[in-house]
Enzyme design. Sequence first.
Site, PDB file in Angstrom:
ATOM      1  N   CYS A  24      -8.320   5.567  -3.042  1.00 21.17           N
ATOM      2  CA  CYS A  24      -7.169   4.918  -2.412  1.00 21.17           C
ATOM      3  C   CYS A  24      -7.629   3.897  -1.376  1.00 21.17           C
ATOM      4  O   CYS A  24      -6.951   2.891  -1.132  1.00 21.17           O
ATOM      5  CB  CYS A  24      -6.240   5.958  -1.793  1.00 21.17           C
ATOM      6  SG  CYS A  24      -7.037   6.987  -0.551  1.00 21.17           S
ATOM      7  N   HIS A  82      -5.308   9.968   3.492  1.00 20.51           N
ATOM      8  CA  HIS A  82      -4.949   9.101   2.362  1.00 20.51           C
ATOM      9  C   HIS A  82      -4.648   7.709   2.896  1.00 20.51           C
ATOM     10  O   HIS A  82      -4.104   7.556   3.993  1.00 20.51           O
ATOM     11  CB  HIS A  82      -3.738   9.682   1.643  1.00 20.51           C
ATOM     12  CG  HIS A  82      -3.206   8.805   0.550  1.00 20.51           C
ATOM     13  ND1 HIS A  82      -3.901   8.576  -0.613  1.00 20.51           N
ATOM     14  CD2 HIS A  82      -2.057   8.081   0.445  1.00 20.51           C
ATOM     15  CE1 HIS A  82      -3.198   7.758  -1.384  1.00 20.51           C
ATOM     16  NE2 HIS A  82      -2.087   7.443  -0.764  1.00 20.51           N
TER      17      HIS A  82
END
Length: 1213
Positions: free
Chosen positions: A52, A307
């Site tokens: 990510c 994240h």
Amino acid sequence: MFGDLFEEEEDFSFLLNSPDGKGRKIISKDAEIPEPRGSTRLSGLKNQGGTCYLNSLLQTLLFTPEFREALFSLGPKDLGSLEEKDDPDSKVRIIPLQLQRLFAQLLLLDQQAASTTELTSSFGWNSNEETGQHDVQELNRILFSALESSLEGTSGHNLIQDLYHGTAVNRIKCHECGYVSERQEDFLDLTVAVRNMCSLEESLCNMYVEEEIFEGDNLYRCGACTKLVPAAKSTKLRKLPPFLTVSLLRFNFDFTKCERYKETSRYTFPTRLNIRPFCEQQQLEDLAYAYELFSVIIHKGGCYGGHYHVYIWDVDELGNWDCQEKVKKSVAQDDVDDHESPAVILASVIAEAGANKMVSIDQLGQKLLEHTGTSWNKMYRKQHGGIRKFLQSHPHIFHLTSDGSSVGLAQSDKRATDVLVFDQNTTENLHTPERSVSHWFDFNDSSVQPILEKDIEKQFQGKESAYMLFYRKSHLQRPKEAIGNAWFGVPDYLRQEMDHANKELQQKRVESDTEINRLELHLHLSSCYRFDNGALHPTVSRNDSILEITVDRRGTVGDMKQTIFKLIDKSLEGQVLSIAKTLPAGLHLFHNLNDDKINLISTGIKDREDIFVWDGKKVGGVLVQTGADCAPLLLTILQQTPNNGPAYRESQFVFPANSRLCDVQEKLTGVSTQEPLLCLKSTESSGGWSVCTLKDMNKTLKMLGVKDGSCLLLLNAHKAGEIIFASENGLNPNFLQVQDWCRPQDKQETVQISVTPNTIVSNIRIKAVEKLQLQQFEDDACLRPLHKNGKLLPPVPENITVQEAEIKTGNVLALCRGRSPQISELFLYFIPGTDLENGQEQDIILEETLTVKESLELMLQKADLPAETGWHLRKMDWCYEAGDAITDEESTLKELNIRSGDIFVITEGRLPPKGFLKLPVWLYCPHGQQDDINQIASHLAALHVLPCGEDALKDGPDSNFCFVGHIELSGENSLQDLKIQIMTLPFLEALGIPSPEFLRIWTLENKHLGKILRSPNLQISDYNLGIRTVLCVETLQSEERLGPQDLLLRVQLAVPGECRYFPPVDIVWDVSHGCTGHALRQRIANHCSLPVDKVEIAKHFPDKHEWLQISSWTQQVSKKRKKKKAENLQGAPYHLKDGDTIGVKNLFLDNRTDFASEDDYIAKEKRRQDINGKLNSDQNEHLNNEKNVCKEKDRPRPRKTESALSIRVGVFR
């Protein structure tokens, strides 16, 4: 030290997604077709497991139009082409080429998310980099460095420098002579502190406005004065880049607690930034210092996991931004105001009182209320704590008295405060070009969602907060033709490639959509059925009674009728279609499809559904009821036998589910009576039966919970004692049925014995002998369970209870002649090998402490077989086939885990002495040699010399192996002796083998070739062969002497332009000098007489029906990195071994990169169908595991060591 600082907390719940069970076709992952773009018309990036951080940076670079167009402007002359990447003489810039291609896919390819696997492969990354997350700030620097190295010597060598390069100058001024020392530093991004700072402006002020004073004990050695003097150090920005990247230091280390932590306090940053106060030159126009925010990379989580996603301003308005309604609502709501930096506001309030004056803390709070209209506690306390604590945490701006009652501006920071106030005002008054409502999007891996510009403020603080900022100069204007035009700047060859790919995607989606919505139906015609015993039964064979048709699930019932009647007979158009299901009793109709306008999805029709075509009333002249309420139930009825004994027999009947219990009883007894004679299985844990009540007699079978296969007990109305027995024993009459097997008669007499779980088996035998009047056999009788197929099971020991013997109530026992075994004895069956086909088993009772040899002697005595002939025992397996010989004759039956009921085969032939092996030998006969093998087999069969019995000559019609016999040899024999003995087998003699060197000996493992036995002078014992080892012999056309370092490979050359291969050819490869991809390619190229660069090779994995390409490209490793582990094809992922198949492509004639053959495609499709058939049965298990997976997500994971991030680049100087 930092562990898994940036380990990603991904949501893997999508792995639990399973088919909905409504007949939808399931597409395997290999054949998965990308979904088209969503409503935003923008494409995301797939997460490879922990990428990510990479996805967020790539999307930012894509939506930097100047970077994107500069990259697209580099053509094949500068970068080369991907088709030449494997040519060792070409200098192909793989990284920028893959980045170009990825950007083109994101702009033009109609898919929801693009894959970054080819780009990360060009980085030289393995699964560790792809699944382990790293710092996006670190990646930004490493990626720019890799691009600069890749673009050396091209027209784009200054791409990164032109767009992101800036300079700062450090000055130290001597306070005595005025000499100024300067040192210039380059930067691609600015790293600013977040701790103890309130805003980006404050951080920049701390870095580029405030001066560091050298005085007291901390003096500076002046180069002009040549002595230690007081001095002042300052830093200014000299050259500003078009794109300013700001990295926020959110992660810090607490030396007191010795742990890392994430700074989550409120830290603001403007969407429009005035950089003038921090620059060396401040005389230029305002636009020269004005920047606009266009990307914010956000980190969600803590310092040990998280994240990344990114907010991006769509400068060229390429996406569909549908937030107009949100904008209107946001404008209408004035309750959310922009908060100014509290440090700036407090400094302004203090400055109004006077430059050198002190203000009491109490007065400061009141002045703040007058200045802003709200108090500190209401506005800032939640984010920054109390006002006194806030002032103390900013000593570089505020100076508190010793008692902490008053505050003023720090003398060295009055100028800094003026700059802050100046910056706050000038940012609002900059004469920047007007722009419409900014189109912002949230790029979260595959997901792209529109957002408002005001949503950025939510990322000022908290665990989900801004981590990296990207600004662009306000004067950078985009050409009108670029607005809304994704094709702008994309090279023609990439346009053509994406256009072709879009057409292929569209075609695949149409085909996939058709496949997904295809319903396969089984059509049943009433003319092929009769109604009998409550259900429909075919009058012809099942295959002839079913027609398979295919319809589109998106159609209507009318469309389906039209298809069906057009297929069978248009004259039947008036007939009715009904959904049918096959039940144990037969075919049943559930409901009619009368509404032609309703779609098939609403009807609940599943794939492979049964559809019945009839007139809607009768089948074969018999009226047929439809619906779930009258579904036929196949019931098992236990009913008393007509003889004098109280035993019960089983029979099956079919009744509709809506039948009343009284009607069922009347049909079974033939008499209408109010007295309940039916018993249902008790729901209590103790089991047994429950006599139905009068109320139950008026209930239907469905209401009583009776289902298919349920069992009902029918009592005899004339035997009141039986009903009383059922009632007085707690509605739970537990009994066993005992049959007379002692006296020969046509039908065994049966008696019923009531028992409890603690009843001793000997008591049951005594009662049975008494009721059956078999007193003459009282001392020579035993009880043996009777299997459903009528076979007698081993006798039950008499001194144990019913529960210990695992006998269930209702079971049938046989009273037979013979004694029952004791606890320490075993009841065994044995059969001589000569009587194996006749199945004449004999039984014997043996002590479990006897050895195998002693047991064999007793069996031979009972079978009246001569012991001197030589015999051994084999245990029968569950397929009723003789297994391996029991070689350990000195072990006891108990040690070998022998159980009562085991069957043994007495086989002729003595066991080989210790140190000897008797091994089966098979012949390897590929399909090209099978005609010759079959001719020899036919000839030997006529001479009756083929092996027979337990071993089949051919292991299936498609097998490459056939059995040729056994050999017996000592462990001291050599491999040469083994080959000579194999050559004496009749089959091998018929082949006419010249010498042992023309034989290759393999081990056979799971019907696959295992390892080669080489070194002919080694003893058999050195190969560690066991009694279960199976040998396979392969005949050769020439002599072969394999060395210990030789690897035997089967090379198959691909047929140019076709998905098939020429027959395999064996080659021997000496791996003593290295088992590398380059060496193997060189060996195969020499064998095929081809240049090395025109050969492509891959290894075949027959179990997966896949090919893994073997690359000879070696990555360069920097001197700072550890020495790379030497490449070895015998390790992962190739695991190269003897007998492996290597596919070869001649690049002169075949440029296809796919090695798969037609056989591979067929095998994969068959496997896919098998998997799809199992998925439906696994749905419940997936759903049950979903909660466990959710719990695992909440469970803390062990921290992994963070590995260094790197991108490997070739040399282009």
